[in-house]
Design an enzyme around this catalytic site. Sequence first.
Site, short mmCIF file in Angstrom:
data_model
loop_
_atom_site.label_atom_id
_atom_site.label_comp_id
_atom_site.label_asym_id
_atom_site.label_seq_id
_atom_site.Cartn_x
_atom_site.Cartn_y
_atom_site.Cartn_z
N CYS A 206 72.59 48.11 15.18
CA CYS A 206 71.66 47.22 15.89
C CYS A 206 72.02 46.92 17.33
O CYS A 206 71.28 47.24 18.26
CB CYS A 206 71.51 45.91 15.12
SG CYS A 206 71.08 46.10 13.38
N HIS A 262 69.65 42.01 20.54
CA HIS A 262 70.42 41.48 19.42
C HIS A 262 70.91 40.09 19.79
O HIS A 262 71.33 39.85 20.92
CB HIS A 262 71.60 42.40 19.10
CG HIS A 262 72.25 42.10 17.80
ND1 HIS A 262 73.15 41.08 17.63
CD2 HIS A 262 72.14 42.68 16.58
CE1 HIS A 262 73.57 41.05 16.38
NE2 HIS A 262 72.97 42.00 15.72
#
Length: 644
Positions: A206, A262
């Site tokens: 991610c 993120h």
Amino acid sequence: EPTNPTLTQNPTTGKRDGLNSTCRSHVMAQVMAAAHALAFVCVTLVCGAGSGQAQSVPLANSQHDVKQDNFECPNIMEKTCLATSLPILKELRNTDAGACCLACSQLPACMSWTVNAKQKMCHLRATANEPNPGNECTSGIMNHTKPKPPKGAKNVLLIVVDDLRPQLGCYNVTLAGGMKMHTPNLDKLASRSLLFRHAFTQYAVCAPSRNSFMSGRRPDTTLAYNFKTSFREAPGGKNWSSFPEYFKTHGYNTTGCGKTFHSGLPPNFDEPYSWTQGVPYVGYNQGLGFCGDHCACVIDEDDPRKATDDGLAARAIELLSSHKAHNITPFFVAVGFIRPHVDWSAPQRFWDLYPKDQIQTAHHKTAPPTSPKVAWVDGGYVDKKTGDLGKNYHLNASIPVPDPVAIQWRHGYYAAVSYVDSNIGKVLQALDDLGLTNDTVVAFMADHGYQLGEHAMWEKYTNWEDSTRIPAMLSVPWKPASHGKVTEALFEAVDMYPTVASAAGLPPSNESLEGFDATPLLDNPWRPWKKAVFSQYARCSLDPSTGYYSRCSGEAADKIQVMGYAARTNDFRYVEWFAFNGTTLKTDFNSTVAVELYDHTGDTGEDFDRFDQLNLASDPKYKAIVDAHAKIVREGWKKQLPGQ
């Protein structure tokens, strides 16, 4: 725009007046509250020593590259410093106050500037604070005119999904018994989009992936290889314009919610740089723990704690509705959904779409025996769910999880995919209902792919096809030749930034972006394109007793021992692993650790279990292909662009 939950008030249009050195505290409060007001003013405040007389300093002798004829920076006041704890947008090696002021004036996110003679630096900041006396400083507070968008600039809706492999109806993926994935909303979007069949992330986890495509740079430039650093910490990173920030600097209203960046990487979802101030960025709940000790579960329809994606869809609709109501255009709205990230949770009706007796496990349930150990890594999360696998269980490259567990996990993943599709559908329907679709570029992508038991993996973290391949599509209403088309052209996540900017009508960036504008494919999806695309992944902490490494996600970059680079061409996937210097953060391309080569001839992307099973790197018949791909890896991405 207003910041209250209803978003029904008129946008703020504050003004500054009555500034003088005797009401500093009151003025600073006004300045900070009106930081996004319209008319351009350069304001400075007198603190401590100094004449208090306004000085107008022309820039005729400025040595900085932003010198502009006839520009004057009014009211430059000396012996004034701003708090050094404020976040710095840019640092310029320049002690000319006029040049520093001009540089700030040309950066929409810049709200204050300070020249520090002792440091011989110009500091540009995105916020302002009460100044302090300081003989070594000259400072100013800015207020910008909002940049004028290019004529004909279009709106943008960016949709990012977490952990989604291209297992969608529009990718023609068939489950057991002819059953299709139930993704009607994304299928509908595909009918008016250019769909990229072969799109790939640059890093299959991610935070590094998002640091890459949201900055327009590749991982070896962002140096974001884990969950500890962001692109803003890379050399020069403070000066880069992020994906939304580039639109902001061109007069767009930029707002967002959910998992675009993120969380924490960069801090505060890159506020205030990427997003229009005055409209708070709404973050997300990742959903870890929604299912307790299990990886997959049914959740209640009306559970607001776990209906995270429903809330993000509602927020995106709220933003779109506000833009429409207040005639705010052009806009850039980004929404990042969390599903189908584990925990795989969805209401019962989405589980019911997939009869459990028709769900099959992977055919190839173990790591390819011909692949090097460095290619495989422990999943690190799913095997800690004691309700599914018991205590002290660890994924094993040669021993798959029990079939009943694998079927339950796949069932949960499929349900989560359909659940996120339903929420994406709400946003797309709102775009239609508001009459905005025909003037809006819709970009859809995932941060990386996923493995659902293939190679004994239940996560991402590898350089194999299932981890690195992503769904991606681009809907551009005024490009009818692209509608409903599928291109075989190789596309990278890092390409989305320059491609969307071009599609919306923005000029090419003068920064050193490392993606490539793919808008020519909108007119001709079958034209020759890139010769290769790239992904990479690091390995840390070799365990001598097993020969396996860790996935590095939670370890500092100086712990990286090996870096693997994958080059995907039309017919092959080539991966070469090299020694990595954790001190210099450089790969030693003369020190090969392992090599992989997989044949992808005839790969339509519809079978996640057929390829990357036989490593051909040591087969003498493939030596020429290995040599050619080794050269591609060492040449890098620029040599693989169209026309090279």
